[in-house]
Design a protein around this motif. Structure first.
Motif, PDB file in Angstrom:
ATOM      1  N   ARG A 256       0.822  -1.493   0.611  1.00  0.00           N
ATOM      2  CA  ARG A 256       0.154   0.330   0.086  1.00  0.00           C
ATOM      3  C   ARG A 256       0.590   1.286  -0.259  1.00  0.00           C
ATOM      4  NH1 ARG A 256      -2.470  -4.010   3.017  1.00  0.00           N
ATOM      5  NH2 ARG A 256      -4.378  -4.180   2.485  1.00  0.00           N
ATOM      6  N   ASN A 257       2.055   1.410  -0.708  1.00  0.00           N
ATOM      7  CA  ASN A 257       2.666   2.619  -0.509  1.00  0.00           C
ATOM      8  C   ASN A 257       2.690   2.923   0.718  1.00  0.00           C
ATOM      9  OD1 ASN A 257       4.547   3.471  -2.574  1.00  0.00           O
ATOM     10  ND2 ASN A 257       2.470   5.510  -3.113  1.00  0.00           N
ATOM     11  N   MET A 258       3.281   2.383   1.584  1.00  0.00           N
ATOM     12  CA  MET A 258       3.968   3.190   2.817  1.00  0.00           C
ATOM     13  C   MET A 258       4.962   3.727   2.604  1.00  0.00           C
ATOM     14  SD  MET A 258       4.649   0.813   6.713  1.00  0.00           S
ATOM     15  CE  MET A 258       2.860   1.078   7.014  1.00  0.00           C
ATOM     16  N   TYR A 259       5.801   3.549   1.485  1.00  0.00           N
ATOM     17  CA  TYR A 259       7.111   4.157   2.295  1.00  0.00           C
ATOM     18  C   TYR A 259       7.515   5.824   1.768  1.00  0.00           C
ATOM     19  CZ  TYR A 259      12.214   5.755   0.523  1.00  0.00           C
ATOM     20  OH  TYR A 259      13.051   6.788   0.082  1.00  0.00           O
ATOM     21  N   ILE A 341      -2.343  10.805   8.274  1.00  0.00           N
ATOM     22  CA  ILE A 341      -2.295  10.880   9.209  1.00  0.00           C
ATOM     23  C   ILE A 341      -3.084   9.261   9.234  1.00  0.00           C
ATOM     24  CG2 ILE A 341      -2.508  10.611  11.869  1.00  0.00           C
ATOM     25  CD1 ILE A 341      -1.174  13.126  11.585  1.00  0.00           C
ATOM     26  N   GLN A 342      -4.277  10.059   8.940  1.00  0.00           N
ATOM     27  CA  GLN A 342      -5.853   8.593   8.526  1.00  0.00           C
ATOM     28  C   GLN A 342      -5.122   7.853   7.658  1.00  0.00           C
ATOM     29  OE1 GLN A 342      -8.940  11.623   8.557  1.00  0.00           O
ATOM     30  NE2 GLN A 342      -9.431  11.037  10.527  1.00  0.00           N
ATOM     31  N   VAL A 343      -4.389   7.911   6.513  1.00  0.00           N
ATOM     32  CA  VAL A 343      -4.101   7.185   5.567  1.00  0.00           C
ATOM     33  C   VAL A 343      -3.569   6.514   5.972  1.00  0.00           C
ATOM     34  CG1 VAL A 343      -3.337   7.131   3.016  1.00  0.00           C
ATOM     35  CG2 VAL A 343      -4.964   8.765   3.966  1.00  0.00           C
ATOM     36  N   LEU A 344      -2.167   6.417   7.162  1.00  0.00           N
ATOM     37  CA  LEU A 344      -1.213   5.846   7.340  1.00  0.00           C
ATOM     38  C   LEU A 344      -1.467   5.239   8.759  1.00  0.00           C
ATOM     39  CD1 LEU A 344       1.285   8.422   7.615  1.00  0.00           C
ATOM     40  CD2 LEU A 344       1.556   6.239   6.384  1.00  0.00           C
ATOM     41  N   ASN A 345      -2.840   5.153   9.582  1.00  0.00           N
ATOM     42  CA  ASN A 345      -3.551   5.146  10.790  1.00  0.00           C
ATOM     43  C   ASN A 345      -3.750   3.303  10.095  1.00  0.00           C
ATOM     44  OD1 ASN A 345      -5.123   4.559  13.215  1.00  0.00           O
ATOM     45  ND2 ASN A 345      -6.644   4.243  11.647  1.00  0.00           N
ATOM     46  N   LYS A 349      -2.936  -0.401  10.162  1.00  0.00           N
ATOM     47  CA  LYS A 349      -4.077  -1.336  10.767  1.00  0.00           C
ATOM     48  C   LYS A 349      -3.923  -2.223   9.374  1.00  0.00           C
ATOM     49  CE  LYS A 349      -7.942   1.467  11.936  1.00  0.00           C
ATOM     50  NZ  LYS A 349      -9.096   1.264  12.282  1.00  0.00           N
ATOM     51  N   ARG A 350      -3.857  -2.473   8.497  1.00  0.00           N
ATOM     52  CA  ARG A 350      -4.200  -3.517   7.283  1.00  0.00           C
ATOM     53  C   ARG A 350      -2.685  -4.113   7.330  1.00  0.00           C
ATOM     54  NH1 ARG A 350      -8.194  -1.086   2.371  1.00  0.00           N
ATOM     55  NH2 ARG A 350      -9.064   0.157   3.462  1.00  0.00           N
ATOM     56  N   ASN A 351      -2.079  -3.829   7.381  1.00  0.00           N
ATOM     57  CA  ASN A 351      -0.681  -4.033   6.459  1.00  0.00           C
ATOM     58  C   ASN A 351      -0.583  -5.014   8.177  1.00  0.00           C
ATOM     59  OD1 ASN A 351      -0.776  -2.889   4.462  1.00  0.00           O
ATOM     60  ND2 ASN A 351       1.442  -1.729   5.259  1.00  0.00           N
ATOM     61  N   MET A 367      -6.912  -2.791  20.994  1.00  0.00           N
ATOM     62  CA  MET A 367      -7.318  -1.442  20.474  1.00  0.00           C
ATOM     63  C   MET A 367      -7.947  -1.430  18.941  1.00  0.00           C
ATOM     64  SD  MET A 367      -8.016   0.763  22.964  1.00  0.00           S
ATOM     65  CE  MET A 367      -6.784   2.164  22.790  1.00  0.00           C
ATOM     66  N   LEU A 368      -6.528  -1.972  18.112  1.00  0.00           N
ATOM     67  CA  LEU A 368      -6.454  -2.066  16.749  1.00  0.00           C
ATOM     68  C   LEU A 368      -7.600  -3.257  15.375  1.00  0.00           C
ATOM     69  CD1 LEU A 368      -2.547  -1.141  16.055  1.00  0.00           C
ATOM     70  CD2 LEU A 368      -4.343   0.111  15.786  1.00  0.00           C
ATOM     71  N   PHE A 369      -8.282  -4.161  16.289  1.00  0.00           N
ATOM     72  CA  PHE A 369      -7.754  -5.377  15.352  1.00  0.00           C
ATOM     73  C   PHE A 369      -9.058  -5.879  16.397  1.00  0.00           C
ATOM     74  CE2 PHE A 369      -3.467  -5.690  15.210  1.00  0.00           C
ATOM     75  CZ  PHE A 369      -3.116  -5.001  14.149  1.00  0.00           C
ATOM     76  N   ASN A 370      -9.811  -5.805  16.880  1.00  0.00           N
ATOM     77  CA  ASN A 370     -10.768  -6.667  18.004  1.00  0.00           C
ATOM     78  C   ASN A 370     -12.273  -5.149  17.714  1.00  0.00           C
ATOM     79  OD1 ASN A 370      -9.759  -8.753  18.446  1.00  0.00           O
ATOM     80  ND2 ASN A 370      -8.844  -7.729  20.498  1.00  0.00           N
TER      81      ASN A 370
END
Length: 370
Positions: A256-259, A341-345, A349-351, A367-370
């Motif tokens: 997802r082009n994180m870099y 920031i919301q994009v990176l958030n 989470k997905r990665n 917090m992130l996945f449940n």
């Protein structure tokens, strides 16, 4: 229309294109869809896990995935918004923080390496000395700012100087260290929030939702302080004795082009904020008190609190910069980084759930996945 154009298909749905619109080859339908929804910042939901295949026949079935694909194919929201950006108000900035603002990021955007930014531009401004008497704020505003700065003292342990600096060159080792840090800092975000009256006045349900859906965004914001834009190296503390450092290049092959998105984000936020502690603190509060979080009950109460912090940021910038137009541009640019920031958030989470779930601690995983 030339014969060549007849062979062009819409990058989004595959329909016959009308040419280039907002940065991508589109049909009339996708052009109108993109323009309409950028301006309105609608909240969309996908019932299929954000993995819908967008075609001519399916494009009307999932607005969220259609908008994601618009962004992925290179459509640029700034080309839609530029005509109206000069007249933004605080109400406009609140809409920037919609949970669906991920769709407003250009994933194909790249940083201009020819723009060299010198070290002195990033030096930490002595904001505390400037504001000890709070001459630019009234008494109530000064109390609110003091409370905010005191609440964020939980992050002062993050010294750049430790006995041991561990250089990390492996992505899996990076996530092992990062998730150790994240586990501690998640608790610090909770402590920060619990020391704000504007947070505690909300019901338990709303406090829980604000933390659960906002804590990683707050940390992504505050972690920017640890990034060196000259060397492209980020430093993270594990404890008082140990820290780890990694080049941004470690993220180069992440999904997802994180870099590129991290690099663009750092090179936008750091020059705009200059790591000014008060700007970073106000942005932290703005992210925390986001009335667009899911499952909130009293959105209007949260919105009014968030707008107060946006107003204080606006006041501070107006005092710091010589002209009102310059301070408004600065405010607009800072608020736009919250979209990044919301994009990176979302990417983290997905990665994380796809590749690195085993490294997350119990608190951050809950917090992130449940």
């Amino acid at each position: 229309m030339s014969p060549k154009r007849h062979h062009l298909l819409c990058n989004i749905c595959g329909d016959k294109s009308i040419g280039r619109s907002f940065g991508a080859i589109t049909c009339e339908s996708c052009k109108v869809f993109f323009r309409r929804n950028v301006l309105k910042f609608k909240e969309f939901e996908c019932i299929h896990g954000d993995y819908c295949n967008i075609t001519v026949k399916s494009r009307r079935k999932c607005k969220k995935c259609r908008f994601y694909k618009c962004i992925q194919m290179g459509m640029k929201t700034q080309l839609v918004q530029s005509k109206s950006s000069e007249n933004n108000t605080i109400d406009d900035y609140e809409s920037v923080l919609s949970n669906e603002s991920l769709v407003n990021y250009d994933f194909n955007q790249s940083y201009d390496n020819n723009k060299v930014i010198s070290r002195h531009e990033f030096m930490f401004d002595p904001v505390f000395k400037q504001l000890t008497d709070y001459q630019t704020f009234n008494e109530l505003e000064s109390i609110r700012l003091s409370e905010l700065q005191n609440a964020l003292q939980v992050f002062t342990y993050m010294s750049l100087y430790t006995h041991n600096n561990i250089e990390v060159t492996n992505i899996y080792k990076l996530y092992e260290y990062f998730c150790r840090k994240l586990e501690k800092d998640t608790q610090n975000v909770v402590s920060f929030a619990n020391n704000l009256e504007s947070f505690n006045k909300n019901c338990f349900n709303d406090r829980l939702a604000l933390i659960k859906f906002g804590f990683l965004e707050i940390l992504i914001l505050r972690y920017a302080i640890r990034y060196n834009t000259e060397t492209n190296v980020w430093t993270g503390n594990l404890d008082n004795d140990d820290s780890f450092v990694h080049s941004l290049e470690v993220l180069k092959y992440e999904e997802r082009n994180m870099y590129n998105i991290y690099k663009d984000y750092y090179h936008k936020l750091i020059p705009e904020s200059q790591c000014d502690s008060l700007i970073m603190d106000l942005l932290s509060a703005i992210l925390l008190l986001n009335p667009k979080r899911p499952y909130l009950i009293h959105r209007d109460v949260i919105k009014s609190e968030q707008q107060l912090y946006i107003y204080l940021l606006q006041r501070y910038l107006l005092n710091r910069y010589p002209s009102e137009s310059e301070s408004q541009i600065k405010l607009q640019n800072l608020m736009n980084t919250l979209i990044d920031i919301q994009v990176l958030n979302e990417i983290e989470k997905r990665n994380g759930i796809e590749r690195y779930l085993q490294y997350f601690g119990p608190i951050s995983k809950e917090m992130l996945f449940n």
